[in-house]
Design a protein around this motif. Structure first.
Motif, PDB file in Angstrom:
ATOM      1  N   GLU A  41      34.966  39.092  56.189  1.00 35.93           N
ATOM      2  CA  GLU A  41      35.495  40.450  56.302  1.00 35.93           C
ATOM      3  C   GLU A  41      36.654  40.665  55.332  1.00 35.93           C
ATOM      4  O   GLU A  41      36.785  41.725  54.708  1.00 35.93           O
ATOM      5  CB  GLU A  41      35.961  40.717  57.736  1.00 35.93           C
ATOM      6  CG  GLU A  41      34.842  40.808  58.756  1.00 35.93           C
ATOM      7  CD  GLU A  41      33.956  42.019  58.511  1.00 35.93           C
ATOM      8  OE1 GLU A  41      34.457  43.041  58.005  1.00 35.93           O
ATOM      9  OE2 GLU A  41      32.746  41.932  58.823  1.00 35.93           O
ATOM     10  N   THR A  42      37.496  39.642  55.177  1.00 37.79           N
ATOM     11  CA  THR A  42      38.645  39.757  54.282  1.00 37.79           C
ATOM     12  C   THR A  42      38.199  39.840  52.825  1.00 37.79           C
ATOM     13  O   THR A  42      38.747  40.615  52.033  1.00 37.79           O
ATOM     14  CB  THR A  42      39.588  38.556  54.484  1.00 37.79           C
ATOM     15  OG1 THR A  42      40.001  38.505  55.845  1.00 37.79           O
ATOM     16  CG2 THR A  42      40.821  38.677  53.604  1.00 37.79           C
ATOM     17  N   VAL A  43      37.199  39.045  52.465  1.00 37.52           N
ATOM     18  CA  VAL A  43      36.667  39.110  51.094  1.00 37.52           C
ATOM     19  C   VAL A  43      36.097  40.492  50.813  1.00 37.52           C
ATOM     20  O   VAL A  43      36.338  41.084  49.743  1.00 37.52           O
ATOM     21  CB  VAL A  43      35.597  38.022  50.874  1.00 37.52           C
ATOM     22  CG1 VAL A  43      34.857  38.254  49.553  1.00 37.52           C
ATOM     23  CG2 VAL A  43      36.239  36.634  50.878  1.00 37.52           C
ATOM     24  N   ARG A  44      35.345  41.043  51.766  1.00 36.09           N
ATOM     25  CA  ARG A  44      34.794  42.380  51.570  1.00 36.09           C
ATOM     26  C   ARG A  44      35.902  43.416  51.399  1.00 36.09           C
ATOM     27  O   ARG A  44      35.806  44.326  50.559  1.00 36.09           O
ATOM     28  CB  ARG A  44      33.893  42.755  52.754  1.00 36.09           C
ATOM     29  CG  ARG A  44      32.491  42.188  52.662  1.00 36.09           C
ATOM     30  CD  ARG A  44      31.551  42.861  53.636  1.00 36.09           C
ATOM     31  NE  ARG A  44      31.824  42.474  55.011  1.00 36.09           N
ATOM     32  CZ  ARG A  44      31.234  41.430  55.605  1.00 36.09           C
ATOM     33  NH1 ARG A  44      30.363  40.677  54.945  1.00 36.09           N
ATOM     34  NH2 ARG A  44      31.517  41.145  56.857  1.00 36.09           N
ATOM     35  N   ALA A  45      36.976  43.275  52.192  1.00 35.76           N
ATOM     36  CA  ALA A  45      38.092  44.219  52.085  1.00 35.76           C
ATOM     37  C   ALA A  45      38.779  44.111  50.725  1.00 35.76           C
ATOM     38  O   ALA A  45      39.146  45.120  50.110  1.00 35.76           O
ATOM     39  CB  ALA A  45      39.092  43.971  53.213  1.00 35.76           C
ATOM     40  N   LEU A  46      38.946  42.890  50.239  1.00 35.49           N
ATOM     41  CA  LEU A  46      39.571  42.705  48.927  1.00 35.49           C
ATOM     42  C   LEU A  46      38.699  43.269  47.805  1.00 35.49           C
ATOM     43  O   LEU A  46      39.208  43.872  46.857  1.00 35.49           O
ATOM     44  CB  LEU A  46      39.851  41.218  48.690  1.00 35.49           C
ATOM     45  CG  LEU A  46      40.972  40.603  49.542  1.00 35.49           C
ATOM     46  CD1 LEU A  46      40.960  39.082  49.416  1.00 35.49           C
ATOM     47  CD2 LEU A  46      42.331  41.160  49.136  1.00 35.49           C
ATOM     48  N   ARG A  47      37.390  43.066  47.899  1.00 39.40           N
ATOM     49  CA  ARG A  47      36.495  43.642  46.897  1.00 39.40           C
ATOM     50  C   ARG A  47      36.581  45.164  46.916  1.00 39.40           C
ATOM     51  O   ARG A  47      36.528  45.813  45.856  1.00 39.40           O
ATOM     52  CB  ARG A  47      35.051  43.195  47.160  1.00 39.40           C
ATOM     53  CG  ARG A  47      34.800  41.695  47.049  1.00 39.40           C
ATOM     54  CD  ARG A  47      35.138  41.153  45.690  1.00 39.40           C
ATOM     55  NE  ARG A  47      34.769  39.732  45.589  1.00 39.40           N
ATOM     56  CZ  ARG A  47      35.241  38.904  44.676  1.00 39.40           C
ATOM     57  NH1 ARG A  47      36.126  39.344  43.789  1.00 39.40           N
ATOM     58  NH2 ARG A  47      34.865  37.637  44.652  1.00 39.40           N
ATOM     59  N   ALA A  48      36.720  45.716  48.117  1.00 41.80           N
ATOM     60  CA  ALA A  48      36.821  47.172  48.223  1.00 41.80           C
ATOM     61  C   ALA A  48      38.092  47.686  47.562  1.00 41.80           C
ATOM     62  O   ALA A  48      38.115  48.784  46.994  1.00 41.80           O
ATOM     63  CB  ALA A  48      36.780  47.590  49.698  1.00 41.80           C
ATOM     64  N   LEU A  49      39.153  46.884  47.613  1.00 44.19           N
ATOM     65  CA  LEU A  49      40.401  47.284  46.963  1.00 44.19           C
ATOM     66  C   LEU A  49      40.256  47.363  45.441  1.00 44.19           C
ATOM     67  O   LEU A  49      41.071  48.005  44.775  1.00 44.19           O
ATOM     68  CB  LEU A  49      41.519  46.298  47.319  1.00 44.19           C
ATOM     69  CG  LEU A  49      42.147  46.445  48.711  1.00 44.19           C
ATOM     70  CD1 LEU A  49      43.143  45.327  48.955  1.00 44.19           C
ATOM     71  CD2 LEU A  49      42.845  47.799  48.841  1.00 44.19           C
ATOM     72  N   GLN A  50      39.234  46.715  44.898  1.00 41.82           N
ATOM     73  CA  GLN A  50      38.986  46.774  43.459  1.00 41.82           C
ATOM     74  C   GLN A  50      38.198  48.014  43.052  1.00 41.82           C
ATOM     75  O   GLN A  50      38.065  48.302  41.873  1.00 41.82           O
ATOM     76  CB  GLN A  50      38.199  45.534  43.014  1.00 41.82           C
ATOM     77  CG  GLN A  50      38.954  44.225  43.108  1.00 41.82           C
ATOM     78  CD  GLN A  50      38.091  43.065  42.652  1.00 41.82           C
ATOM     79  OE1 GLN A  50      36.984  42.845  43.165  1.00 41.82           O
ATOM     80  NE2 GLN A  50      38.578  42.322  41.667  1.00 41.82           N
ATOM     81  N   SER A  51      37.668  48.716  44.032  1.00 42.42           N
ATOM     82  CA  SER A  51      36.771  49.838  43.743  1.00 42.42           C
ATOM     83  C   SER A  51      37.522  51.004  43.108  1.00 42.42           C
ATOM     84  O   SER A  51      38.708  51.228  43.358  1.00 42.42           O
ATOM     85  CB  SER A  51      36.091  50.302  45.037  1.00 42.42           C
ATOM     86  OG  SER A  51      35.331  51.466  44.817  1.00 42.42           O
TER      87      SER A  51
END
Length: 361
Positions: free
Chosen positions: A244-254
């Motif tokens: 979940e944390t990895v997905r959230a961090l990837r979303a911050l790159q969007s």
């Protein structure tokens, strides 16, 4: 308790023997490696000569995988009136003993919640257990005399007795000890092949997280082999949080603002859950955690500096509740963080300044 037999003279066994010997108990030492028993004896933990008859209490300090075998052998030989082990898991060894058909009324499983990153008798200390929880796992079959002998041992070691069910203990230590050790090792493993320039930036945070990763792998293989299920269950939950944390961090790159917002929310969620869990960690002397104010003092890396700070704090009438030291990279200097009651922080800061200390705001 007048006599005891310690079987296994590593860190825990020798530390218990040292504490008992210091309180007048005649302690006999045994180990599969006679040289290790002789080393413990030379340290003042007792004698490596076999007892002439049954002792009051036999303390088995063998690795978890070998506890049942060593206990079973000792019980069949009748070496003591009571038997305990100090392994870090409790349910498995007891079930193994039951399968051997032994009378377990004279046995109680225990676990002192204390240790060090180093192992062996040379790392032992009579005060290793002082103020630390020592778990006892009696059952309805446990003889009262044996329970009292175990409590006397805990008292001699100046530990704090905690009574638990054996399987509940194993789930608890998986949460507070075994799983964190593996997570610490995984974080430390990221440093193995990291660039030297990055490693040189290590500060107190990475030191705190990786400190326990310095422990002996062989010892931890024994521990984890005896408690794999509960640890695996916890790591499965941690793995879910990591995903979940990895997905959230990837979303911050969007580039999409809505996705960045979702990412920030996800990161905030895990951080807040961490806050909520951290405040449940017991504070000083096992009491409820308290919020302390930090007085940060710059010091040179010279003999006597810490002693001077503590002495000056005493002259100011301030009790230091806790202390941390952060060493400056590439300099012979450091930052001492003194934790004090909030009301005492201004008093201590002013007093230390008057005595020439550099206080960091």
């Amino acid at each position: 308790m007048r006599t005891a037999l310690v079987i296994g003279t590593g860190l825990i066994g020798t530390s218990a023997a040292l504490a008992l010997a210091a309180r007048g108990v005649t302690v006999h030492l045994a180990d599969h490696d006679p040289e290790q028993a002789r080393t413990a004896a030379a340290l003042g933990a007792g004698t490596d000569e076999a007892p002439e008859g049954p002792v009051d209490l036999a303390i088995v300090a063998a690795p978890p995988a070998h506890v049942a075998g060593v206990l079973g052998d000792a019980m069949r030989r009748g070496v003591a009136r009571g038997y305990i082990d100090v392994a870090s898991v409790k349910g498995g060894p007891r079930r193994e003993l039951e399968a051997l058909g032994l009378d377990l009324s004279a046995y109680i499983g225990t676990h002192p919640m204390s240790g060090r990153e180093k192992s062996g008798p040379l790392a032992a200390s009579a005060d290793l257990f002082e103020g630390r929880p020592w778990v006892l796992t009696p059952t309805r079959d446990t003889d009262t005399e044996v329970l009292n002998l175990a409590l006397e041992l805990v008292s001699h070691c100046r530990a704090v007795p905690v009574v638990m069910d054996a399987d509940a203990h194993d789930r608890a230590v998986a949460l507070v000890s075994h799983m964190p050790h593996l997570v610490s090792s995984m974080v430390a493993a990221r440093l193995e092949h990291a660039e030297e320039a990055a490693v040189r930036l290590c500060g107190q945070g990475i030191r705190d997280v990786t400190r326990i990763a310095a422990s002996d792998p062989g010892m931890w293989i024994d521990i984890l082999s005896a408690n794999p299920g509960p640890v695996a269950d916890l790591l499965t939950d941690v793995a879910g949080d990591l995903e979940e944390t990895v997905r959230a961090l990837r979303a911050l790159q969007s580039a999409d603002e809505a996705k960045r917002g979702e990412g920030a929310s996800g990161i905030e969620n895990v951080l807040r859950r961490g806050n909520a869990g951290q405040v449940r960690v017991p504070g000083k002397h096992g009491s409820a955690p308290r919020a302390y104010e930090v007085v940060a003092v710059l010091i040179d890396d010279q003999p006597g500096q810490l002693a001077r700070i503590f002495a000056d704090a005493g002259r100011a009438g301030v009790n230091i509740e806790d202390v941390r030291i952060e060493h400056a990279t590439g300099q012979q200097a450091g930052l001492v963080q003194l934790m004090v009651e909030p009301s005492a922080a201004p008093v201590l800061s002013a007093s230390l300044r008057e005595r020439g200390w550099a206080i960091r705001q």
